[in-house]
Scaffold this motif. Structure first.
Motif, PDB file in Angstrom:
ATOM      1  N   ARG A  72      -4.132   3.410  12.489  1.00 22.39           N
ATOM      2  CA  ARG A  72      -5.403   2.993  11.906  1.00 22.39           C
ATOM      3  C   ARG A  72      -5.213   2.999  10.391  1.00 22.39           C
ATOM      4  O   ARG A  72      -5.100   4.056   9.767  1.00 22.39           O
ATOM      5  N   ILE A  73      -5.164   1.812   9.801  1.00 22.24           N
ATOM      6  CA  ILE A  73      -4.870   1.640   8.390  1.00 22.24           C
ATOM      7  C   ILE A  73      -6.170   1.453   7.611  1.00 22.24           C
ATOM      8  O   ILE A  73      -6.956   0.549   7.904  1.00 22.24           O
ATOM      9  N   THR A  74      -6.395   2.299   6.616  1.00 25.07           N
ATOM     10  CA  THR A  74      -7.568   2.162   5.757  1.00 25.07           C
ATOM     11  C   THR A  74      -7.491   0.863   4.968  1.00 25.07           C
ATOM     12  O   THR A  74      -6.461   0.549   4.366  1.00 25.07           O
ATOM     13  N   VAL A  75      -8.582   0.095   4.980  1.00 24.56           N
ATOM     14  CA  VAL A  75      -8.652  -1.178   4.254  1.00 24.56           C
ATOM     15  C   VAL A  75      -9.983  -1.233   3.516  1.00 24.56           C
ATOM     16  O   VAL A  75     -11.037  -1.313   4.141  1.00 24.56           O
ATOM     17  N   GLU A  76      -9.927  -1.193   2.195  1.00 16.58           N
ATOM     18  CA  GLU A  76     -11.142  -1.276   1.389  1.00 16.58           C
ATOM     19  C   GLU A  76     -11.534  -2.740   1.174  1.00 16.58           C
ATOM     20  O   GLU A  76     -10.688  -3.642   1.241  1.00 16.58           O
ATOM     21  N   PRO A  77     -12.822  -2.998   0.887  1.00 14.07           N
ATOM     22  CA  PRO A  77     -13.235  -4.356   0.548  1.00 14.07           C
ATOM     23  C   PRO A  77     -12.401  -4.908  -0.604  1.00 14.07           C
ATOM     24  O   PRO A  77     -12.108  -4.200  -1.577  1.00 14.07           O
ATOM     25  N   LEU A 121      10.434   6.013  11.172  1.00  8.54           N
ATOM     26  CA  LEU A 121      11.638   6.585  10.565  1.00  8.54           C
ATOM     27  C   LEU A 121      11.285   7.956  10.008  1.00  8.54           C
ATOM     28  O   LEU A 121      11.272   8.176   8.801  1.00  8.54           O
ATOM     29  N   ASP A 122      10.975   8.853  10.880  1.00  7.37           N
ATOM     30  CA  ASP A 122      10.479  10.178  10.494  1.00  7.37           C
ATOM     31  C   ASP A 122      11.391  10.817   9.450  1.00  7.37           C
ATOM     32  O   ASP A 122      12.594  10.968   9.658  1.00  7.37           O
ATOM     33  N   GLY A 123      10.795  11.144   8.308  1.00 12.80           N
ATOM     34  CA  GLY A 123      11.553  11.792   7.246  1.00 12.80           C
ATOM     35  C   GLY A 123      12.124  10.853   6.215  1.00 12.80           C
ATOM     36  O   GLY A 123      12.708  11.299   5.218  1.00 12.80           O
ATOM     37  N   ALA A 124      11.967   9.540   6.393  1.00  8.72           N
ATOM     38  CA  ALA A 124      12.488   8.587   5.415  1.00  8.72           C
ATOM     39  C   ALA A 124      11.685   8.656   4.122  1.00  8.72           C
ATOM     40  O   ALA A 124      10.493   8.988   4.118  1.00  8.72           O
ATOM     41  N   GLU A 125      12.345   8.357   3.019  1.00  5.44           N
ATOM     42  CA  GLU A 125      11.685   8.258   1.719  1.00  5.44           C
ATOM     43  C   GLU A 125      11.074   6.864   1.618  1.00  5.44           C
ATOM     44  O   GLU A 125      11.791   5.864   1.667  1.00  5.44           O
ATOM     45  N   VAL A 126       9.753   6.805   1.488  1.00  2.00           N
ATOM     46  CA  VAL A 126       9.056   5.522   1.529  1.00  2.00           C
ATOM     47  C   VAL A 126       8.294   5.307   0.226  1.00  2.00           C
ATOM     48  O   VAL A 126       7.528   6.165  -0.211  1.00  2.00           O
ATOM     49  N   HIS A 127       8.519   4.138  -0.376  1.00  2.00           N
ATOM     50  CA  HIS A 127       7.805   3.727  -1.587  1.00  2.00           C
ATOM     51  C   HIS A 127       7.131   2.388  -1.331  1.00  2.00           C
ATOM     52  O   HIS A 127       7.656   1.540  -0.598  1.00  2.00           O
ATOM     53  N   ALA A 128       5.967   2.194  -1.944  1.00  2.00           N
ATOM     54  CA  ALA A 128       5.246   0.930  -1.845  1.00  2.00           C
ATOM     55  C   ALA A 128       4.784   0.539  -3.238  1.00  2.00           C
ATOM     56  O   ALA A 128       4.572   1.399  -4.101  1.00  2.00           O
ATOM     57  N   ALA A 129       4.614  -0.757  -3.459  1.00  7.41           N
ATOM     58  CA  ALA A 129       4.184  -1.234  -4.773  1.00  7.41           C
ATOM     59  C   ALA A 129       3.347  -2.491  -4.627  1.00  7.41           C
ATOM     60  O   ALA A 129       3.592  -3.325  -3.752  1.00  7.41           O
ATOM     61  N   ASP A 130       2.364  -2.621  -5.506  1.00  6.05           N
ATOM     62  CA  ASP A 130       1.518  -3.806  -5.534  1.00  6.05           C
ATOM     63  C   ASP A 130       0.963  -3.954  -6.938  1.00  6.05           C
ATOM     64  O   ASP A 130       0.781  -2.962  -7.661  1.00  6.05           O
ATOM     65  N   ILE A 131       0.657  -5.192  -7.308  1.00  9.02           N
ATOM     66  CA  ILE A 131       0.100  -5.457  -8.627  1.00  9.02           C
ATOM     67  C   ILE A 131      -1.397  -5.168  -8.685  1.00  9.02           C
ATOM     68  O   ILE A 131      -1.973  -5.038  -9.768  1.00  9.02           O
ATOM     69  N   ASP A 132      -2.026  -5.050  -7.524  1.00  7.82           N
ATOM     70  CA  ASP A 132      -3.481  -4.858  -7.422  1.00  7.82           C
ATOM     71  C   ASP A 132      -3.818  -3.373  -7.319  1.00  7.82           C
ATOM     72  O   ASP A 132      -3.462  -2.728  -6.329  1.00  7.82           O
ATOM     73  N   PRO A 133      -4.505  -2.803  -8.309  1.00  6.40           N
ATOM     74  CA  PRO A 133      -4.826  -1.362  -8.258  1.00  6.40           C
ATOM     75  C   PRO A 133      -5.627  -0.966  -7.023  1.00  6.40           C
ATOM     76  O   PRO A 133      -5.438   0.130  -6.491  1.00  6.40           O
ATOM     77  N   ALA A 134      -6.535  -1.831  -6.551  1.00  8.37           N
ATOM     78  CA  ALA A 134      -7.321  -1.495  -5.355  1.00  8.37           C
ATOM     79  C   ALA A 134      -6.413  -1.372  -4.139  1.00  8.37           C
ATOM     80  O   ALA A 134      -6.590  -0.478  -3.297  1.00  8.37           O
ATOM     81  N   ALA A 135      -5.425  -2.256  -4.033  1.00  8.37           N
ATOM     82  CA  ALA A 135      -4.475  -2.185  -2.922  1.00  8.37           C
ATOM     83  C   ALA A 135      -3.658  -0.906  -3.002  1.00  8.37           C
ATOM     84  O   ALA A 135      -3.421  -0.238  -1.984  1.00  8.37           O
ATOM     85  N   VAL A 136      -3.247  -0.536  -4.205  1.00 10.06           N
ATOM     86  CA  VAL A 136      -2.437   0.681  -4.360  1.00 10.06           C
ATOM     87  C   VAL A 136      -3.245   1.917  -3.984  1.00 10.06           C
ATOM     88  O   VAL A 136      -2.706   2.854  -3.382  1.00 10.06           O
ATOM     89  N   ARG A 137      -4.533   1.922  -4.298  1.00  9.32           N
ATOM     90  CA  ARG A 137      -5.381   3.060  -3.876  1.00  9.32           C
ATOM     91  C   ARG A 137      -5.380   3.187  -2.358  1.00  9.32           C
ATOM     92  O   ARG A 137      -5.276   4.297  -1.816  1.00  9.32           O
ATOM     93  N   CYS A 138      -5.505   2.062  -1.668  1.00 14.48           N
ATOM     94  CA  CYS A 138      -5.456   2.083  -0.200  1.00 14.48           C
ATOM     95  C   CYS A 138      -4.090   2.549   0.284  1.00 14.48           C
ATOM     96  O   CYS A 138      -3.989   3.369   1.208  1.00 14.48           O
ATOM     97  N   PRO A 145      -0.181  10.835   4.373  1.00 14.30           N
ATOM     98  CA  PRO A 145       0.186  11.698   5.510  1.00 14.30           C
ATOM     99  C   PRO A 145       1.677  11.697   5.810  1.00 14.30           C
ATOM    100  O   PRO A 145       2.168  12.596   6.498  1.00 14.30           O
ATOM    101  N   HIS A 146       2.391  10.704   5.287  1.00 14.17           N
ATOM    102  CA  HIS A 146       3.828  10.579   5.566  1.00 14.17           C
ATOM    103  C   HIS A 146       4.662  10.864   4.324  1.00 14.17           C
ATOM    104  O   HIS A 146       5.859  10.566   4.296  1.00 14.17           O
ATOM    105  N   LEU A 147       3.998  11.423   3.290  1.00 14.66           N
ATOM    106  CA  LEU A 147       4.654  11.787   2.031  1.00 14.66           C
ATOM    107  C   LEU A 147       5.223  10.573   1.302  1.00 14.66           C
ATOM    108  O   LEU A 147       6.144  10.698   0.479  1.00 14.66           O
ATOM    109  N   GLY A 148       4.685   9.385   1.583  1.00 12.01           N
ATOM    110  CA  GLY A 148       5.104   8.186   0.878  1.00 12.01           C
ATOM    111  C   GLY A 148       4.406   8.070  -0.463  1.00 12.01           C
ATOM    112  O   GLY A 148       3.368   8.694  -0.712  1.00 12.01           O
ATOM    113  N   ARG A 149       4.965   7.259  -1.334  1.00 10.03           N
ATOM    114  CA  ARG A 149       4.426   7.071  -2.680  1.00 10.03           C
ATOM    115  C   ARG A 149       4.116   5.596  -2.915  1.00 10.03           C
ATOM    116  O   ARG A 149       4.858   4.720  -2.468  1.00 10.03           O
ATOM    117  N   ALA A 150       3.004   5.344  -3.620  1.00 10.57           N
ATOM    118  CA  ALA A 150       2.614   3.972  -3.943  1.00 10.57           C
ATOM    119  C   ALA A 150       2.529   3.831  -5.457  1.00 10.57           C
ATOM    120  O   ALA A 150       2.045   4.719  -6.155  1.00 10.57           O
TER     121      ALA A 150
END
Length: 265
Positions: A72-77, A121-138, A145-150
């Motif tokens: 269940r992925i959080t999606v803001e307007p 991939l339990d335990g993998a180092e996960v990074h995400a990036a986006d140009i949209d600040p609202a997307a990065v907040r989501c 919960p998976h210790l990933g970074r955006a």
């Protein structure tokens, strides 16, 4: 989609909610009513949610979440809604690199791809990036919960420098709609999702070219870049990857009508 008034007591009589959604043009009114009723905490909240849906707001923005790869992925307007067909991209990434330890999700939107890969991939180092600040907040909420970074920024410029040459899976669900075709998209996408998540330039491949051009610098040896495209653009997208020095091919799912171009360093 035409706005239609909704009965003030949908929880007491779900059939009224279904009827209102159907009258507003919702093809899957029964399923949408079920999801609204399961998400709402009160009758008034369900009524308000149904009215927002009837006015044309995407169902996922109404609910505040989207189902993706069992999560269940959080999606803001205002944030791009992950498409179910993109689950095929996740499956292709896992098939290519089932033991990946470093994952990057560019143009991450809500962070759905990164979250799905983090779970698999339990335990993998996960990074995400986006140009949209609202997307990065989501994305931060979905990856936490998976210790990933955006990270906020334009493609690779957003990433920590220490990731160079270490990335085993690089996903980039880039915008690939040709600019002239953006006005032809369904209103739910055209009016409620950011243009930066849809418009891929004159031929739809502008962002893909930039991603491919920088991929070799960030991928580990044998690492793979995966990006969704359309059937019409698949051949050209594959050539973009090849010109960037990647061994490229296109994977196709007829079930999901999904096309994923894959490049390996």
């Amino acid at each position: 989609m035409a706005a239609v008034p909704v009965s003030p007591s949908p929880l007491a009589d779900p059939s009224l909610l279904v009827a209102a959604l159907r009258a507003a043009g919702c093809v899957f009114a029964e399923d949408e009513a079920r999801l609204i009723l399961a998400t709402a905490r009160t009758a008034d909240e369900a009524t308000a949610m149904a009215e927002r849906r009837a006015s044309g707001l995407p169902l996922e923005h109404v609910l505040g979440w989207a189902e993706f790869h069992g999560l269940r992925i959080t999606v803001e307007p205002g944030v791009f809604v992950p498409r179910r067909r993109t689950e095929f991209l996740v499956d292709q990434a896992l098939a290519r690199a089932p033991h990946a330890r470093v994952v990057v999700d560019l143009c991450c939107g809500s962070g759905a791809l990164g979250a799905a890969l983090a779970v698999a991939l339990d335990g993998a180092e996960v990074h995400a990036a986006d140009i949209d600040p609202a997307a990065v907040r989501c994305a931060r909420r979905n990856l936490a919960p998976h210790l990933g970074r955006a990270h906020t920024g334009d493609l690779y410029a957003a990433l920590p420098a220490e990731l160079r040459g270490r990335v085993a899976i690089l996903t980039a669900n880039v915008p690939y709609v040709p600019s002239a075709e953006v006005p032809l998209l369904p209103a739910e996408a055209r009016d409620h999702e950011p243009a930066t998540a849809l418009d891929g330039g004159p031929d739809g491949l502008d962002v893909l070219r930039r991603v491919a051009a920088g991929a070799a610098e960030w991928l580990a040896p044998g690492g793979c870049l995966l990006s969704e495209t359309s059937a019409r653009q698949a051949s050209a997208a594959q050539e973009v990857f090849a010109r960037a020095g990647l061994a490229a091919h296109v994977a196709v799912s007829h079930e999901w009508d999904a096309h994923v171009v894959i490049g390996v360093r």
